[in-house]
Design an enzyme around this catalytic site. Structure first.
Site, PDB file in Angstrom:
ATOM      1  N   ARG A  68       0.625  -7.694  -2.250  1.00 15.59           N
ATOM      2  CA  ARG A  68       1.419  -6.951  -1.268  1.00 15.59           C
ATOM      3  C   ARG A  68       1.518  -7.772   0.016  1.00 15.59           C
ATOM      4  NH1 ARG A  68      -0.506  -2.321   2.743  1.00 15.59           N
ATOM      5  NH2 ARG A  68       1.534  -1.865   3.626  1.00 15.59           N
ATOM      6  N   HIS A 125       5.863  -3.817   8.678  1.00  8.47           N
ATOM      7  CA  HIS A 125       4.430  -3.704   8.990  1.00  8.47           C
ATOM      8  C   HIS A 125       4.284  -4.032  10.478  1.00  8.47           C
ATOM      9  CE1 HIS A 125       0.253  -3.740   6.943  1.00  8.47           C
ATOM     10  NE2 HIS A 125       0.029  -3.733   8.244  1.00  8.47           N
ATOM     11  N   GLU A 185       2.074   2.642   7.463  1.00  7.39           N
ATOM     12  CA  GLU A 185       1.385   3.478   8.452  1.00  7.39           C
ATOM     13  C   GLU A 185       2.252   3.808   9.670  1.00  7.39           C
ATOM     14  OE1 GLU A 185      -2.447   1.953   9.542  1.00  7.39           O
ATOM     15  OE2 GLU A 185      -3.180   1.913   7.498  1.00  7.39           O
ATOM     16  N   ASN A 216      -3.458   4.103   2.498  1.00  9.22           N
ATOM     17  CA  ASN A 216      -4.480   3.188   3.007  1.00  9.22           C
ATOM     18  C   ASN A 216      -5.681   4.025   3.401  1.00  9.22           C
ATOM     19  OD1 ASN A 216      -2.496   1.269   2.783  1.00  9.22           O
ATOM     20  ND2 ASN A 216      -2.188   1.002   4.984  1.00  9.22           N
ATOM     21  N   TYR A 267      -9.763   3.823   4.918  1.00 11.14           N
ATOM     22  CA  TYR A 267     -10.904   3.057   5.442  1.00 11.14           C
ATOM     23  C   TYR A 267     -12.116   3.925   5.747  1.00 11.14           C
ATOM     24  CZ  TYR A 267      -7.754  -0.867   5.778  1.00 11.14           C
ATOM     25  OH  TYR A 267      -6.881  -1.876   5.457  1.00 11.14           O
ATOM     26  N   GLU A 299      -4.152  -0.270   0.680  1.00  6.12           N
ATOM     27  CA  GLU A 299      -5.158  -0.983   1.484  1.00  6.12           C
ATOM     28  C   GLU A 299      -6.487  -0.245   1.382  1.00  6.12           C
ATOM     29  OE1 GLU A 299      -4.260  -1.573   5.664  1.00  6.12           O
ATOM     30  OE2 GLU A 299      -2.189  -2.137   5.189  1.00  6.12           O
TER      31      GLU A 299
HETATM   32  C1  FCB Z   1      -4.508  -0.863   8.794  1.00  5.31           C
HETATM   33  C2  FCB Z   1      -3.348  -1.826   8.894  1.00  5.31           C
HETATM   34  C3  FCB Z   1      -3.678  -3.247   8.483  1.00  5.31           C
HETATM   35  C4  FCB Z   1      -5.060  -3.658   8.931  1.00  5.31           C
HETATM   36  C5  FCB Z   1      -6.076  -2.618   8.543  1.00  5.31           C
HETATM   37  C6  FCB Z   1      -7.501  -2.973   8.904  1.00  5.31           C
HETATM   38  O1  FCB Z   1      -4.320   0.178   9.688  1.00  5.31           O
HETATM   39  O2  FCB Z   1      -2.280  -1.382   8.085  1.00  5.31           O
HETATM   40  O3  FCB Z   1      -2.671  -4.080   8.977  1.00  5.31           O
HETATM   41  O4  FCB Z   1      -5.063  -3.958  10.262  1.00  5.31           O
HETATM   42  O5  FCB Z   1      -5.760  -1.390   9.132  1.00  5.31           O
END
Ligand code: FCB
Length: 468
Positions: free
Chosen positions: A82, A126, A171, A298, A300, A368
């Site tokens: 990607r 992006h 995002e 995405n 985290y 992500e």
């Molecule tokens: C996300 C973004 C990516 C990167 C990660 C850690 O929010 O999409 O570009 O910075 O965080």
């Protein structure tokens, strides 16, 4: 996780494994071959905006070193890669003439991926909006969404015969609220109603792009969202109110128009007079809600929120994120160098919940997931990033638990292939499974790269069958 559980989680046949990057974070070559400036060039060159004054001028120099990076991907064995296309390379002024040299770069990259047996997944936006469009209002104005459709047509005309998977936006929460309300990201604005308008115009841009991609015969079309798993710090009415506002801001602004054909129910209670809807027109919801082939997510870390007084008393100055919510962190867990708590179970819960709320959701790709760690190079020259390996392993297990619970997940992309420019945090945050030495541009695959390679290999047809 028990010590006896297998090293590699198992996914169904046909599952896609990949890695992800983004143009401004890796390409460099900021003024080469006719590229125009983006809002991130302006922002990063403004003193005080990024840590250490970092910019993407050179970044990982991927624009020149992409053959080496594709070789790393080939060796890794990924099914898909990607990457994002930089709008200001394709249209230096954001509209009007197309810069063929900019498109040539993505043409070469696409061909070399295909030669390596890797299918490209292209993100059209992006975050690197052409500065010329920001000068005309940026995402605050509807015309930017129309220009995005024109840009999408230029890209799909060139790459559409070889690219299967398209992601319109990455995002949009960050492009709108972090960029135009919090001001932590480009263009660094702190606004109220105008920030809400940017969210709407980004969704509209997505809808126009879906139409342009369909007309060009694109096979798989989606959008990438960073939906959050949010909990209230307590069951008090005040904290539950904060939860509802945070759900609106982080999730429902996107999921309701995209998947339920309506604007969020709690917007008046969340933003009051800021949400005046002046930027909406009849018919917009139909454009925004066009059917998708997949949704990219995405993930985290989870969020916990608590009620708080509004900090900006002047309603005219109150930004769209100042909705009386503060984030707290009750997780007694490890944190990555970003300060994010590591809670893999939240990943399973997010996916299971989302599917329960939206039974008609298209199939999901995790576009992500990854962690920033304080990596060091060992005397043996290797990077033994055990924390990242554990993070990836635990999140992939959490993902496989969601699949077992019936969530339709088709793919997973690690963020990121390379250490790179982490936006306002600069180069101090390393997310790569490949280390980049920014002085020499030398690439060193980390232990996590070798681990991910093993995971992918274990899914190949001839690999021995593993117990779940
Ligand atoms: C996300 C973004 C990516 C990167 C990660 C850690 O929010 O999409 O570009 O910075 O965080």
């Amino acid at each position: 996780m028990t010590a006896a559980s297998p090293a590699f989680p198992v996914f169904p046949p046909g599952f896609t494994f990949g890695t992800a990057t983004a143009s401004y974070q890796i390409e460099g070559a900021h003024d080469e071959d006719g590229r125009g400036p983006s809002i991130w060039d302006t922002f990063s060159h403004t003193p005080g905006r990024t840590q250490g004054g970092a910019t993407g001028d050179v970044a990982c120099d991927h624009y020149h070193r992409y053959p080496e990076d594709v070789a790393l991907l080939r060796e890794l064995g990924v099914d898909s890669y990607r990457f994002s296309v930089a709008w200001p390379r394709v249209q230096p002024l954001g509209s009007g003439p197309v810069n063929e040299k900019g498109l040539d770069f993505y043409d070469r990259l696409t061909d070399s991926l295909l030669d390596a047996g890797i299918s490209p997944a292209v993100t059209l936006y992006h975050w690197d909006l052409p500065q010329a469009l920001e000068d005309r209002g940026g995402w605050r104005v509807r015309e930017t969404a129309e220009h995005f459709a024109e840009y999408t047509r230029a890209v799909v005309d060139r790459l559409g015969d070889r690219v299967g998977r398209w992601i319109t936006l990455n995002e949009p929460y960050c492009s709108s609220f972090v960029g135009y309300a919090e001001g932590r990201h480009a263009p660094g604005a702190r606004e109220g109603t105008a920030a809400l308008a940017t969210a709407h115009h980004l969704l509209l841009a997505h809808g126009y792009a879906v139409k342009a991609l369909r007309e060009a015969g694109a096979r798989e079309i989606g959008i990438t969202l960073n939906l959050d798993r949010i909990e209230a710090a307590s069951s008090s009415a005040a904290d539950l109110g904060a939860l509802r506002r945070a759900e609106t801001l982080h999730n429902e602004v996107w999921t309701q128009p995209l998947f339920a054909g309506r604007y969020p129910e709690a917007e008046a209670e969340t933003w009051g007079a800021l949400a005046d809807g002046s930027y909406r027109q009849d018919g917009d919801l139909e454009i925004i809600g066009a059917p998708l082939d997949f949704v990219g997510l995405n993930f985290y870390r989870p969020l916990t929120v608590k009620d708080a007084p509004h900090t900006e008393p002047d309603p005219l100055l109150r930004t769209a994120t100042d909705i009386g919510v503060v984030e707290t962190d009750p997780y007694g867990t490890r944190h990555t160098t970003m300060g994010w708590p590591v809670v893999p179970e939240a990943f399973t819960d997010l996916l299971v919940d989302l599917t329960a709320r939206h039974p008609d959701l298209p199939p999901i790709h995790i576009t992500e997931n990854g962690s920033a760690e304080a990596d060091t190079v060992s005397p043996d020259g290797a990077v033994h990033d055990a924390e990242r390996v554990t993070y990836l392993q635990d999140h992939l297990r959490a993902l496989s638990a969601a699949v077992d619970a019936g969530v339709d997940v088709r793919g997973y992309y690690v963020w990121s292939l390379l250490d790179n420019f982490e936006w306002a945090r600069g180069y101090g945050q390393r997310f790569g499974i490949v280390r980049v030495d920014y002085d020499t541009q030398e690439r060193t695959p980390k232990d996590s790269y070798h681990w991910f390679r093993g995971l992918i290999a274990s899914h190949r047809a001839d690999a021995p069958v593993q117990e779940h």
